[in-house]
Design an enzyme around this catalytic site. Structure first.
Site, PDB file in Angstrom:
ATOM      1  N   ASP A 130      -6.491  -6.836   1.237  1.00 33.75           N
ATOM      2  CA  ASP A 130      -5.369  -6.573   1.551  1.00 33.75           C
ATOM      3  C   ASP A 130      -5.475  -5.111   0.818  1.00 33.75           C
ATOM      4  O   ASP A 130      -6.501  -4.796  -0.240  1.00 33.75           O
ATOM      5  CB  ASP A 130      -3.937  -7.354   0.319  1.00 33.75           C
ATOM      6  CG  ASP A 130      -2.875  -7.037   0.136  1.00 33.75           C
ATOM      7  OD1 ASP A 130      -1.669  -7.378   1.191  1.00 33.75           O
ATOM      8  OD2 ASP A 130      -2.693  -6.050  -0.393  1.00 33.75           O
ATOM      9  N   ASP A 184      -0.690  -4.090   6.052  1.00 34.03           N
ATOM     10  CA  ASP A 184      -1.976  -3.571   5.225  1.00 34.03           C
ATOM     11  C   ASP A 184      -2.600  -5.084   4.288  1.00 34.03           C
ATOM     12  O   ASP A 184      -3.809  -4.991   4.161  1.00 34.03           O
ATOM     13  CB  ASP A 184      -1.756  -3.384   4.010  1.00 34.03           C
ATOM     14  CG  ASP A 184      -0.910  -3.283   2.346  1.00 34.03           C
ATOM     15  OD1 ASP A 184      -0.424  -5.539   3.182  1.00 34.03           O
ATOM     16  OD2 ASP A 184      -1.396  -3.377   1.239  1.00 34.03           O
ATOM     17  N   GLU A 185      -2.588  -6.161   6.303  1.00 36.76           N
ATOM     18  CA  GLU A 185      -2.942  -6.856   5.313  1.00 36.76           C
ATOM     19  C   GLU A 185      -3.830  -8.217   6.692  1.00 36.76           C
ATOM     20  O   GLU A 185      -3.268  -8.392   7.533  1.00 36.76           O
ATOM     21  CB  GLU A 185      -2.194  -7.950   5.037  1.00 36.76           C
ATOM     22  CG  GLU A 185      -2.343  -8.784   3.944  1.00 36.76           C
ATOM     23  CD  GLU A 185      -0.936  -9.796   2.743  1.00 36.76           C
ATOM     24  OE1 GLU A 185      -0.459  -8.902   2.608  1.00 36.76           O
ATOM     25  OE2 GLU A 185      -0.975 -11.003   2.488  1.00 36.76           O
TER      26      GLU A 185
HETATM   27  P1  TTP Z   1       1.618  -5.760  -0.251  1.00 36.23           P
HETATM   28  O1  TTP Z   1      -0.234  -5.752   0.028  1.00 36.23           O
HETATM   29  O2  TTP Z   1       2.812  -6.935  -0.444  1.00 36.23           O
HETATM   30  O3  TTP Z   1       1.497  -4.475  -1.581  1.00 36.23           O
HETATM   31  P2  TTP Z   1       1.276  -3.574  -2.145  1.00 36.23           P
HETATM   32  O4  TTP Z   1       0.354  -2.408  -0.546  1.00 36.23           O
HETATM   33  O5  TTP Z   1       1.783  -2.235  -1.831  1.00 36.23           O
HETATM   34  O6  TTP Z   1       0.413  -3.365  -3.500  1.00 36.23           O
HETATM   35  P3  TTP Z   1      -0.708  -4.260  -3.821  1.00 36.23           P
HETATM   36  O7  TTP Z   1      -1.808  -3.396  -4.485  1.00 36.23           O
HETATM   37  O8  TTP Z   1      -0.319  -4.923  -4.703  1.00 36.23           O
HETATM   38  O9  TTP Z   1      -1.381  -5.070  -2.836  1.00 36.23           O
HETATM   39  O10 TTP Z   1       2.717  -4.645   0.918  1.00 36.23           O
HETATM   40  C1  TTP Z   1       2.631  -3.580   1.255  1.00 36.23           C
HETATM   41  C2  TTP Z   1       2.825  -2.614   1.884  1.00 36.23           C
HETATM   42  O11 TTP Z   1       4.083  -3.177   2.399  1.00 36.23           O
HETATM   43  C3  TTP Z   1       3.312  -1.367   0.851  1.00 36.23           C
HETATM   44  O12 TTP Z   1       2.542  -0.784   0.797  1.00 36.23           O
HETATM   45  C4  TTP Z   1       4.942  -1.502   1.550  1.00 36.23           C
HETATM   46  C5  TTP Z   1       5.492  -2.600   2.134  1.00 36.23           C
HETATM   47  N1  TTP Z   1       6.430  -3.384   1.367  1.00 36.23           N
HETATM   48  C6  TTP Z   1       7.840  -2.852   1.468  1.00 36.23           C
HETATM   49  O13 TTP Z   1       8.382  -1.594   1.926  1.00 36.23           O
HETATM   50  N2  TTP Z   1       8.335  -3.522   0.942  1.00 36.23           N
HETATM   51  C7  TTP Z   1       8.110  -4.754  -0.348  1.00 36.23           C
HETATM   52  O14 TTP Z   1       9.164  -5.054  -0.798  1.00 36.23           O
HETATM   53  C8  TTP Z   1       7.251  -5.341  -0.301  1.00 36.23           C
HETATM   54  C9  TTP Z   1       6.065  -6.279  -0.711  1.00 36.23           C
HETATM   55  C10 TTP Z   1       6.218  -4.625   1.191  1.00 36.23           C
HETATM   56 MG    MG Z   2      -1.723  -4.340  -0.317  1.00 34.11          MG
HETATM   57 MG    MG Z   3       0.044  -6.885   1.983  1.00 34.30          MG
END
Ligand code: TTP
Ligand code: MG
Ligand code: MG
Length: 344
Positions: free
Chosen positions: A9, A107-108
């Site tokens: 991720d 992103d995952e």
């Molecule tokens: P995530 O992988 O949940 O979060 P992140 O990559 O920003 O942070 P982390 O380091 O904790 O993984 O989500 C991926 C992307 O999806 C995030 O950058 C923005 C988008 N997103 C939203 O738009 N709204 C949301 O509520 C979440 C959880 C994510």
């Molecule tokens: Mg992320």
């Molecule tokens: Mg994610």
């Protein structure tokens, strides 16, 4: 062959891409999301960098709250097209490492790397992937490996940011025991509150609750929770992304009760959702309408049709009925309306 699953991720994805495009943002709290309008903005935070997280800002927080917590932060709008392009490049890199890959969000992804045969080799593959993503895309990521998707995902969530964690089969129970029950996918805030009310906070305490009791409390989900608390997850990776639902929502510039404004907006939402549905070429069976009133009070209503359909007229008729029922439920001003259609 023993199964070895990798979960990867990206770290603070949207915000990290923005930092890459504009390195001067790196030293500042950076928030990507709706326009804060000096505290009067009405949308939410998509994500933020780790500096901004120190102020208590996080995904899905109202943008006005984020502004209140850190008015000096840099606020940027969501540039989805850019993140989508970067995401595709990352997925291309990942796809070189395994034939079995499941992308779970922008992103995952999960990769089946059982061919590594042992955890030492699996670790070196994972580090190579992280390194290639960093060198080619200039972005950090976090990865976890374990005997199934569940353990790999929890492992990566604990190693953030720019981390790596491996959990080999003999370590699974020791790994899970001290963790908060909310670490288990499927235990959201509501389920957690019910479990906490009976004194269950950690996974080791959850393991003491019988399957029958969990089933009585949460139905089928209870049975899944019982398995997950023990690290059991037999779900295979589904390589083809199956679109199961499509939705859109709209936050009004100003809370309103004006029927013309609400209905016009809703009509547009219906058409947007239908376009998305048509381009993904799927038929829907369940229609859900969301209405958020002043004060963030959110109501939803759903209707499941007898059989699936692709008919726009049915969508219009049924969703408007649901919207009207929602509007009758509260006299408050409306902040947001949303519509979602689901395959089943
Ligand atoms: P995530 O992988 O949940 O979060 P992140 O990559 O920003 O942070 P982390 O380091 O904790 O993984 O989500 C991926 C992307 O999806 C995030 O950058 C923005 C988008 N997103 C939203 O738009 N709204 C949301 O509520 C979440 C959880 C994510
Ligand atoms: Mg992320
Ligand atoms: Mg994610």
């Amino acid at each position: 062959m023993e199964k070895i699953i990798l979960h990867i991720d990206m770290d603070y994805f949207f915000a990290q891409v923005e930092e890459r495009e504009n390195p001067r943002f790196k030293e500042k709290p950076l928030v990507v999301g709706a326009d804060p309008k000096e505290g009067k903005g009405r949308g939410v935070v998509s994500t933020c960098n780790y500096l901004a997280r120190e102020y208590g800002i996080h995904s899905a927080l109202p943008i006005s709250k984020a502004y209140e917590l850190c008015p000096k932060a840099v606020f940027l709008p969501v540039n989805m097209e850019l993140y989508q392009k970067v995401s595709e490049k990352i997925m291309e890199i990942l796809a070189k490492y395994s034939k079995t890959i499941e992308q779970v969000s922008i992103d995952e992804a999960y990769l089946d790397i059982s061919f590594a045969n042992n955890y030492k080799k699996a670790e070196s593959i994972t580090k190579k992937i992280k390194k290639e993503v960093l060198e080619k895309e200039k972005l950090t990521s976090t990865a976890g490996i374990g005997p199934n998707k569940l353990i790999a995902k929890i492992a990566s969530s604990l190693a953030k940011p720019d981390g790596f964690l491996k959990v080999e089969p003999p370590e699974v129970q020791k790994f899970l025991n001290p963790l908060d029950i909310k670490k288990i996918p499927g235990i959201g805030p509501k389920t957690a509150v019910k479990l906490q009310a009976i004194g269950v906070n950690k996974i080791k305490e959850l393991k003491k609750i019988s399957k029958i009791k969990l089933k009585n409390m949460f139905g089928v989900v209870g049975e899944i929770i019982h398995e997950r608390a023990r690290g059991i997850d037999e779900e295979e990776l589904s390589s083809e992304e199956i679109i199961k639902s499509i939705g859109q929502e709209h936050t009004f510039e100003k809370d309103t009760r004006d029927p013309e404004i609400i209905l016009d907006t809703f009509e547009k939402l219906i058409e947007e959702v239908d376009r998305g549905r048509a381009s993904a070429n799927f038929a829907f069976k369940t229609i859900t309408v969301i209405c958020r009133f002043q004060g963030f009070e959110t109501h939803t209503k759903s209707k499941t049709l007898k059989e699936s359909t692709q008919n726009l007229e049915i969508l219009k008729k049924e969703s408007k009925k649901l919207l009207l029922r929602l509007l009758l439920e509260s006299k408050k001003l409306v902040r947001l309306v949303g519509l979602r259609v689901k395959i089943c």
